[in-house]
Design a protein around this motif. Structure first.
Motif, short mmCIF file in Angstrom:
data_model
loop_
_atom_site.label_atom_id
_atom_site.label_comp_id
_atom_site.label_asym_id
_atom_site.label_seq_id
_atom_site.Cartn_x
_atom_site.Cartn_y
_atom_site.Cartn_z
N ILE A 160 -3.57 2.67 -2.64
CA ILE A 160 -2.97 3.83 -1.99
C ILE A 160 -2.11 3.40 -0.80
O ILE A 160 -2.24 2.29 -0.30
CB ILE A 160 -4.06 4.83 -1.53
CG1 ILE A 160 -5.13 4.12 -0.70
CG2 ILE A 160 -4.70 5.53 -2.69
CD1 ILE A 160 -5.10 4.46 0.71
N GLY B 282 1.89 4.05 1.44
CA GLY B 282 3.33 3.91 1.23
C GLY B 282 3.93 3.01 2.30
O GLY B 282 3.20 2.34 3.03
N TYR C 268 3.28 8.90 7.02
CA TYR C 268 2.93 8.22 8.28
C TYR C 268 3.41 8.98 9.51
O TYR C 268 3.25 8.51 10.63
CB TYR C 268 3.41 6.76 8.25
CG TYR C 268 2.66 6.02 7.17
CD1 TYR C 268 1.41 5.48 7.41
CD2 TYR C 268 3.16 5.97 5.86
CE1 TYR C 268 0.67 4.88 6.39
CE2 TYR C 268 2.43 5.38 4.83
CZ TYR C 268 1.19 4.84 5.11
OH TYR C 268 0.46 4.26 4.10
N GLU D 46 -4.52 5.87 4.24
CA GLU D 46 -5.62 4.90 4.41
C GLU D 46 -6.92 5.57 4.86
O GLU D 46 -8.01 5.05 4.63
CB GLU D 46 -5.23 3.81 5.42
CG GLU D 46 -4.19 2.82 4.90
CD GLU D 46 -2.79 3.41 4.77
OE1 GLU D 46 -2.53 4.50 5.33
OE2 GLU D 46 -1.96 2.78 4.09
N GLU E 70 -11.14 -2.10 -7.45
CA GLU E 70 -9.71 -1.99 -7.15
C GLU E 70 -9.15 -3.38 -6.89
O GLU E 70 -9.89 -4.29 -6.51
CB GLU E 70 -9.50 -1.12 -5.90
CG GLU E 70 -10.23 -1.67 -4.70
CD GLU E 70 -9.98 -0.93 -3.40
OE1 GLU E 70 -8.86 -0.46 -3.19
OE2 GLU E 70 -10.91 -0.86 -2.58
N GLY F 291 -2.27 -4.17 -1.86
CA GLY F 291 -1.91 -2.80 -1.56
C GLY F 291 -1.03 -2.18 -2.63
O GLY F 291 -0.96 -2.69 -3.77
N SER F 292 -0.35 -1.11 -2.27
CA SER F 292 0.39 -0.33 -3.26
C SER F 292 1.81 -0.84 -3.47
O SER F 292 2.57 -0.24 -4.24
CB SER F 292 0.44 1.13 -2.80
OG SER F 292 1.04 1.19 -1.53
N ALA F 293 2.16 -1.92 -2.80
CA ALA F 293 3.46 -2.59 -2.98
C ALA F 293 4.62 -1.62 -3.20
O ALA F 293 5.30 -1.68 -4.23
CB ALA F 293 3.36 -3.59 -4.15
N ASP G 173 7.49 -1.63 -2.26
CA ASP G 173 8.78 -2.32 -2.46
C ASP G 173 9.09 -2.59 -3.93
O ASP G 173 10.26 -2.76 -4.30
CB ASP G 173 8.83 -3.64 -1.65
CG ASP G 173 7.63 -4.56 -1.91
OD1 ASP G 173 6.52 -4.06 -2.21
OD2 ASP G 173 7.81 -5.79 -1.82
N ASN H 185 2.27 -7.17 -11.01
CA ASN H 185 1.26 -7.94 -11.75
C ASN H 185 0.00 -7.06 -11.90
O ASN H 185 -0.62 -6.72 -10.90
CB ASN H 185 0.93 -9.21 -10.95
CG ASN H 185 -0.03 -10.12 -11.69
OD1 ASN H 185 -0.59 -9.74 -12.72
ND2 ASN H 185 -0.20 -11.31 -11.18
P1 NAD Z 1 0.87 -5.05 -0.39
O1 NAD Z 1 -0.32 -5.80 -0.88
O2 NAD Z 1 1.09 -3.74 -1.00
O3 NAD Z 1 2.19 -5.93 -0.59
C1 NAD Z 1 2.38 -7.20 0.03
C2 NAD Z 1 3.40 -7.99 -0.80
O4 NAD Z 1 2.78 -8.42 -2.02
C3 NAD Z 1 4.61 -7.17 -1.21
O5 NAD Z 1 5.75 -7.99 -1.21
C4 NAD Z 1 4.31 -6.73 -2.62
O6 NAD Z 1 5.46 -6.52 -3.41
C5 NAD Z 1 3.49 -7.90 -3.15
N1 NAD Z 1 2.50 -7.46 -4.13
C6 NAD Z 1 1.36 -6.77 -3.89
N2 NAD Z 1 0.73 -6.51 -5.04
C7 NAD Z 1 1.45 -7.04 -6.03
C8 NAD Z 1 1.31 -7.10 -7.45
N3 NAD Z 1 0.28 -6.55 -8.09
N4 NAD Z 1 2.27 -7.71 -8.16
C9 NAD Z 1 3.31 -8.28 -7.55
N5 NAD Z 1 3.52 -8.28 -6.22
C10 NAD Z 1 2.58 -7.66 -5.46
O7 NAD Z 1 0.71 -4.92 1.20
P2 NAD Z 1 1.57 -4.09 2.25
O8 NAD Z 1 3.02 -4.15 1.88
O9 NAD Z 1 1.12 -4.57 3.55
O10 NAD Z 1 1.05 -2.61 2.09
C11 NAD Z 1 1.71 -1.60 1.33
C12 NAD Z 1 0.87 -0.34 1.35
O11 NAD Z 1 -0.39 -0.58 0.72
C13 NAD Z 1 0.54 0.13 2.77
O12 NAD Z 1 0.64 1.53 2.80
C14 NAD Z 1 -0.90 -0.31 2.98
O13 NAD Z 1 -1.58 0.48 3.90
C15 NAD Z 1 -1.44 -0.14 1.58
N6 NAD Z 1 -2.65 -0.92 1.28
C16 NAD Z 1 -3.57 -0.31 0.48
C17 NAD Z 1 -4.70 -1.00 0.11
C18 NAD Z 1 -5.70 -0.31 -0.77
O14 NAD Z 1 -5.38 0.70 -1.39
N7 NAD Z 1 -6.91 -0.80 -0.88
C19 NAD Z 1 -4.90 -2.33 0.52
C20 NAD Z 1 -3.91 -2.94 1.30
C21 NAD Z 1 -2.78 -2.22 1.66
#
Ligand code: NAD
Length: 360
Positions: free
Chosen positions: A74, A76, A84, A93, A281, A285-287, A289, A297
């Protein structure tokens, strides 16, 4: 056998990766003779859009009424998402913290395992990672600094913020027991991580962990200060089997451990209570980008689904089959962008799910 599974796709890449995990679970069900009935639930930003809050009481009740919960992730982009602009207790979160607390999910498990095929993605030198590593980080999830009292005040124009780190012995004992139980099924070593040279909460942690250790004579216990552990994870990750630690230290160390495996897209996690129930899970995070591009992945979520079969449903054979299918797909040279290396075939999220399902 039929099981009721609550599915929370969440935000960003969440729905994409959860789809692939469900595909693989259904294939395992066909092969091993069980059926999963899914109830889709909203949480995080998806819930804010519909209900104005990140988690409703109805959603918690539905989740509690299931055999297990499978979640994507979850949240963004904090800079651009309107979620936010809301006060902190209404942001995505907050839903995550609330569901962990409401379902009493006090034990968070995060394996960090180095796949032979992905060694090239590991930032550590070959002489450090030769022979691989395989550790399980067990983090306390519902106590400590993230749940303590906090407030911000201002006196004479000077702002002051206070957060509180508190643990009672029962909270420490139940997570320590879980850690030692897991160690018994692995290489029988627990490294308990604290900051006992400074913090009272850590001194209590250490004393209670030692009491629990006395019930597990086969398990070797060592204590390590958190700053040393942060160093040891990159100096010699092979030394670790189960790392047992409190909430904030575990938050930081588990991200460090995930980095040394090379890709955050590979790391599963489970959050368990005292029964068989758990929430599964990916660690990432929710990536936002890369959301909606079919390039995420899905493996971390698929491996989390395998953990769900093992820990909540006792379907070990099916869990093994999914884990072997992941290893096989890597051996066969298929990679998503985050773990891509020369000579391999680049595939998207959906295709990766198909390839793994085919190999179950
Ligand atoms: P993120 O883990 O989402 O991404 C970090 C980097 O890793 C990004 O460049 C992303 O593209 C890449 N990435 C992450 N998962 C990937 C996958 N499965 N395949 C390929 N690339 C992957 O962390 P962030 O950018 O710091 O956070 C984004 C959002 O996610 C924020 O809103 C944060 O609060 C939330 N978040 C949620 C959880 C959860 O739901 N448990 C955990 C961490 C972050």
């Amino acid at each position: 056998m039929n099981y009721k599974i609550a599915v929370i796709p969440g935000d960003g890449i969440g729905p994409e990766i959860v789809n692939e995990a469900v595909k693989v679970l259904d294939k395992a069900g066909e092969k091993f003779g069980f059926q999963l009935n899914y109830t889709k639930l909203l949480m995080g930003g998806a819930s804010i859009d519909v209900h104005g809050i990140p988690l409703t009481e109805e959603t918690i009740a539905e989740a509690r009424d299931s055999d297990a919960v499978l979640m994507g992730s979850i949240g963004g982009d904090a800079k651009t998402s309107p979620w936010y602009q809301l006060e902190p207790s209404k942001r995505p979160e907050a839903g995550l913290l609330k569901i962990r607390k409401s379902l009493n999910l006090f034990a968070n498990l995060r394996p960090a395992y180095l796949y032979e095929e992905l060694k090239a993605a590991c930032p550590l030198r070959e002489d450090i990672i030769g022979g691989g590593f395989d550790m399980m980080i067990m983090r306390e999830l519902t106590g400590g600094l993230y749940f303590g009292e906090r407030h911000t005040t201002e006196e004479n124009g000077v702002k002051k913020a206070v957060d509180t780190l508190s643990y009672d012995e029962n909270e420490i004992r139940r997570i320590a027991k879980r850690g030692f139980d897991i160690a018994m099924k692995r290489r029988k070593k627990v490294t308990s991580v604290d900051k006992a040279n400074v913090l009272d909460s850590s001194r209590l942690w250490r004393a209670v962990v030692e009491e629990v250790a006395a019930e597990y004579p086969e398990v070797t216990l060592e204590h390590m200060l958190v700053d040393n552990c942060a160093m040891q994870l990159v100096r010699d990750p092979k030394q670790f089997d189960v790392i047992l630690t409190e909430n904030m230290f575990g938050d930081i160390l588990s991200d460090e451990a995930s980095m040394v495996t090379g890709s955050i897209g590979m790391l599963s996690s489970a959050s368990l209570n005292e029964t068989k129930f758990g929430l599964y899970e990916p660690s990432h995070g929710s990536a936002p980008d890369i959301a909606g591009k079919d390039i995420a992945n899905p493996i971390a979520t698929i491996l989390s689904a395998a953990m769900m079969l093992r820990f909540s449903l006792d379907l070990d054979e099916a869990a093994d089959a999914i884990e072997s299918a992941v290893k096989q797909v890597l051996k066969d040279g298929y990679r998503t962008g985050d773990i891509m290396s020369e000579g391999c075939e680049l595939v998207g999220c959906t295709r990766m799910g198909d390839l793994i399902a085919e190999r179950v």
